[in-house]
Design a protein around this motif. Structure first.
Motif, short mmCIF file in Angstrom:
data_model
loop_
_atom_site.label_atom_id
_atom_site.label_comp_id
_atom_site.label_asym_id
_atom_site.label_seq_id
_atom_site.Cartn_x
_atom_site.Cartn_y
_atom_site.Cartn_z
N MET A 1 20.94 16.21 13.79
CA MET A 1 20.32 15.34 14.46
C MET A 1 21.58 14.38 14.60
N ILE A 2 22.91 14.09 13.60
CA ILE A 2 24.05 13.45 13.63
C ILE A 2 24.56 13.71 15.00
N GLU A 3 24.48 14.76 15.66
CA GLU A 3 25.54 15.51 16.64
C GLU A 3 24.47 14.80 17.62
N MET A 4 24.01 14.37 17.80
CA MET A 4 22.77 14.00 19.47
C MET A 4 24.06 13.40 20.13
N TRP A 5 23.62 12.75 21.64
CA TRP A 5 24.13 11.65 21.66
C TRP A 5 22.17 11.79 22.38
N ASP A 6 22.55 10.36 23.16
CA ASP A 6 21.55 9.65 23.71
C ASP A 6 21.97 9.86 25.99
N GLY A 7 21.28 8.87 26.34
CA GLY A 7 21.49 8.96 27.49
C GLY A 7 22.94 8.85 27.77
N VAL A 8 23.73 7.05 27.25
CA VAL A 8 25.40 7.54 27.78
C VAL A 8 25.97 7.96 26.85
N LYS A 9 25.75 8.97 25.98
CA LYS A 9 25.96 10.01 25.09
C LYS A 9 26.65 9.08 23.56
N ASP A 10 25.91 7.95 23.29
CA ASP A 10 26.06 7.83 21.96
C ASP A 10 25.43 8.38 21.01
N THR A 11 25.95 9.11 19.79
CA THR A 11 25.74 9.08 18.69
C THR A 11 24.77 8.71 17.84
N ALA A 12 24.12 9.04 16.70
CA ALA A 12 24.12 7.39 15.99
C ALA A 12 24.64 6.71 15.13
N LEU A 13 26.08 7.49 14.90
CA LEU A 13 27.57 6.55 14.02
C LEU A 13 27.55 5.26 15.38
N HIS A 14 28.37 5.87 16.29
CA HIS A 14 27.80 4.31 17.61
C HIS A 14 26.93 3.86 17.62
N LYS A 15 25.83 4.03 17.03
CA LYS A 15 25.22 2.64 16.67
C LYS A 15 24.99 2.19 16.24
N ALA A 16 25.26 3.05 14.79
CA ALA A 16 25.24 2.48 13.55
C ALA A 16 26.87 1.41 13.90
N VAL A 17 27.42 1.81 13.92
CA VAL A 17 29.10 1.54 13.86
C VAL A 17 29.18 0.00 14.79
N ARG A 18 28.13 -0.39 16.49
CA ARG A 18 28.31 -1.21 17.39
C ARG A 18 27.28 -2.16 16.59
N MET A 19 26.42 -1.93 15.74
CA MET A 19 24.85 -2.91 15.52
C MET A 19 25.42 -3.34 14.01
N GLU A 20 26.70 -2.83 13.46
CA GLU A 20 27.22 -3.36 12.64
C GLU A 20 26.45 -2.96 11.01
N HIS A 21 26.02 -1.60 10.48
CA HIS A 21 24.82 -1.62 9.64
C HIS A 21 26.10 -0.04 8.86
N LEU A 22 26.35 -0.52 7.95
CA LEU A 22 28.05 -0.52 7.39
C LEU A 22 27.07 0.82 6.17
N GLU A 23 25.96 0.36 5.98
CA GLU A 23 25.12 1.29 4.22
C GLU A 23 25.00 2.93 5.71
N VAL A 24 24.21 2.60 6.92
CA VAL A 24 23.58 4.15 7.26
C VAL A 24 25.03 4.48 8.08
N ALA A 25 26.13 3.58 8.78
CA ALA A 25 26.98 4.20 8.78
C ALA A 25 28.02 5.52 7.69
N LYS A 26 28.17 5.05 6.92
CA LYS A 26 28.09 5.73 5.22
C LYS A 26 27.97 7.00 5.57
N LEU A 27 26.70 7.07 5.31
CA LEU A 27 25.58 7.86 4.96
C LEU A 27 25.92 9.08 6.04
#
Length: 493
Positions: A1-27
């Motif tokens: 699931m970490i390696e999956m991307w959505d319709g604009v090729k955003d991964t979960a890490l893309h989303k976490a960084v853009r929303m500035e969720h530091l703990e989620v990004a670390k995980l």
């Protein structure tokens, strides 16, 4: 699931960084540090997004723990581009909140994080400062242009050779030193010259040195800094670009106050050097529509040089013969146009005189006054014909004064001739308009019994000149805008 991307090729890490969720990004990073995060549809990687948002904590986490970090971004830029540009309000936000965003990021803690992000990226991957975007600009070029002095100093300190990378394409390019001069960054010019003393000899794609750039940009502080700091000022001021123009030639395109002050402070320079078009600074200034007064040339050497130049012949490479200097050609052009105008003025004077004697409708046989004396259109005819007669007469009188002033060649005389020529053309234009109005009023007065025909003739007579004048004005404006755009584009490059 970490390696999956959505319709604009955003991964979960893309989303976490853009929303500035530091703990989620670390995980997410800890779960799969070997995964290579590719760019999404916008060309952004998580590291690029963190640098653009100045999310320093997350950026540090990815740089330290990701085994295969990727730094690419849109427009061929990398994360270092983003860190430098975003520190001064550059991001994908609407223009309506750009000012507030700028103040927030530069005055608050985000501005500090921009410097920290730049430092972290340089420490991890120093080669980022040498990479160019699709416009050919490196992070150093943007740092200098946007007054990001801290980032520029960090790059210069860790990678001084980055100064020699040119900004732009293969045909048109400039240097970091030229960019600093163009945007008035004297502090950065000092920083670059201290680390790269040979930068004073750099030229851009047009062969222009740093003094060319400073004069074109009309930056008085930069010009003053070059005069005080460079021991090669004499070499810079005599250096010619690809068109044969020295920095002194380009003084013709600056403000009059800058030009006069420069000549006053440096009266012994050769202001009469020729470019490849056999033009001096003064010839270019007259061609540009601005005249230099002889009051700025008080130096005896300059005045002596100007007298010698007045009698100098310029070789014509096409015909192999000597031609008159450019200033004398200006005299000839003005006189040629004025002769044509005086012929037209004489014809208008003759027509209006004849029309004033033989008025439309004729005279009363017994009393001797015009038959249409009480007609409103006839009264308008008399006024328009009188104005046209007087304006054409004054135009001829101005031509006589112009001929008297053209007996000798001098720049002062040429300035007077230009003023007289303007008045002659203006008076002739008023006379021509008066003739048209007088003719239409006369036709309306004589066709008064046929009211529809008279109105149609009057509308047609006013409509055609207006359309022709509007077409001329629009064409002139379009040409003016095109020339200004070309000049602006040349100065920007």
């Amino acid at each position: 699931m970490i390696e999956m991307w959505d319709g604009v090729k955003d991964t979960a890490l893309h989303k976490a960084v853009r929303m500035e969720h530091l703990e989620v990004a670390k995980l997410l990073i800890e779960e799969d540090p070997e995964f290579e995060y590719l760019a999404n549809d916008d060309g952004e990687t998580p590291i690029y997004i963190a640098a653009e948002l100045q999310f320093h904590g997350c950026l540090e986490e990815m740089l330290n723990k990701c085994i295969k970090p990727t730094y690419v971004g849109p427009l061929g830029r990398n994360a270092l581009h983003a860190a430098i540009l975003s520190g001064f309000g550059y991001t994908k936000i609407s223009k309506s909140i750009k000012i507030l965003f700028f103040e927030y990021r530069t005055k608050g803690s985000r501005g500090e994080f921009a410097t920290e992000c730049t430092k972290s990226l340089l420490k991890k991957k120093i080669c980022l400062c040498e990479q160019t975007d699709i416009f050919g600009w490196t992070p150093l070029h943007y740092a200098i242009k946007n007054k990001n002095n801290k980032a520029a100093r960090m790059i210069l300190k860790r990678k001084t050779p980055a100064t020699y990378i040119c900004a732009g394409g293969n045909d048109e390019w400039t240097t970091a030193f030229h960019i600093a001069a163009k945007h008035g960054k004297v502090e950065m010019m000092k920083e670059i010259s201290n680390r790269c003393p040979d930068c004073w000899e750099m030229v851009n794609s047009k062969g222009q040195n740093i003094l060319h750039e400073a004069i074109l940009s009309k930056n008085v502080n930069v010009i003053r800094h070059i005069e005080e700091s460079s021991d090669q000022f004499e070499n810079l001021v005599t250096h010619k670009d690809k068109d044969g123009n020295t920095p002194l030639h380009l003084l013709a395109f600056t403000r009059r106050s800058i030009r006069h002050q420069f000549i006053k402070e440096h009266p012994m320079l050769n202001y009469f050097a020729f470019n490849k078009k056999h033009q001096t600074m003064f010839d270019m200034d007259i061609w540009d529509g601005r005249l230099i007064s002889d009051r700025t040339l008080r130096s005896k050497r300059l005045l002596l040089h100007s007298r010698k130049f007045a009698h100098r012949m310029i070789p014509d490479p096409e015909h192999g013969v000597n031609t008159l200097p450019t200033m004398e050609k200006r005299f000839e052009a003005v006189m040629k146009i004025s002769k044509t105008q005086v012929v037209v003025a004489t014809l208008v004077l003759t027509m209006t005189f004849a029309a004033g004697i033989a008025v439309p409708g004729g005279y009363h046989q017994e009393k001797g006054y015009p038959l249409l004396l009480q007609n409103t259109a006839f009264k308008a005819f008399i006024i328009a014909d009188t104005i046209s007669f007087l304006c054409s007469f004054c135009s001829i009188a101005v031509y006589v004064m112009l001929v008297r002033k053209a007996s000798r060649y001098s720049r002062r005389r040429l300035e007077i001739l230009a003023i007289l020529h303007f008045w002659q053309a203006g008076l002739l234009t008023l006379a021509c308009y008066g003739v048209v109005i007088a003719f239409l009023c006369a036709m309306y007065a004589t066709l008064a019994p046929l009211r529809p025909l008279a109105i149609a003739d009057l509308i047609l007579g006013f409509f055609i000149p207006i359309v022709v004048n509007l077409a001329y004005v629009m064409t002139h404006k379009l040409l003016w805008v095109r020339n200004k755009f070309r000049l602006y584009k040349a100065r920007q490059l």
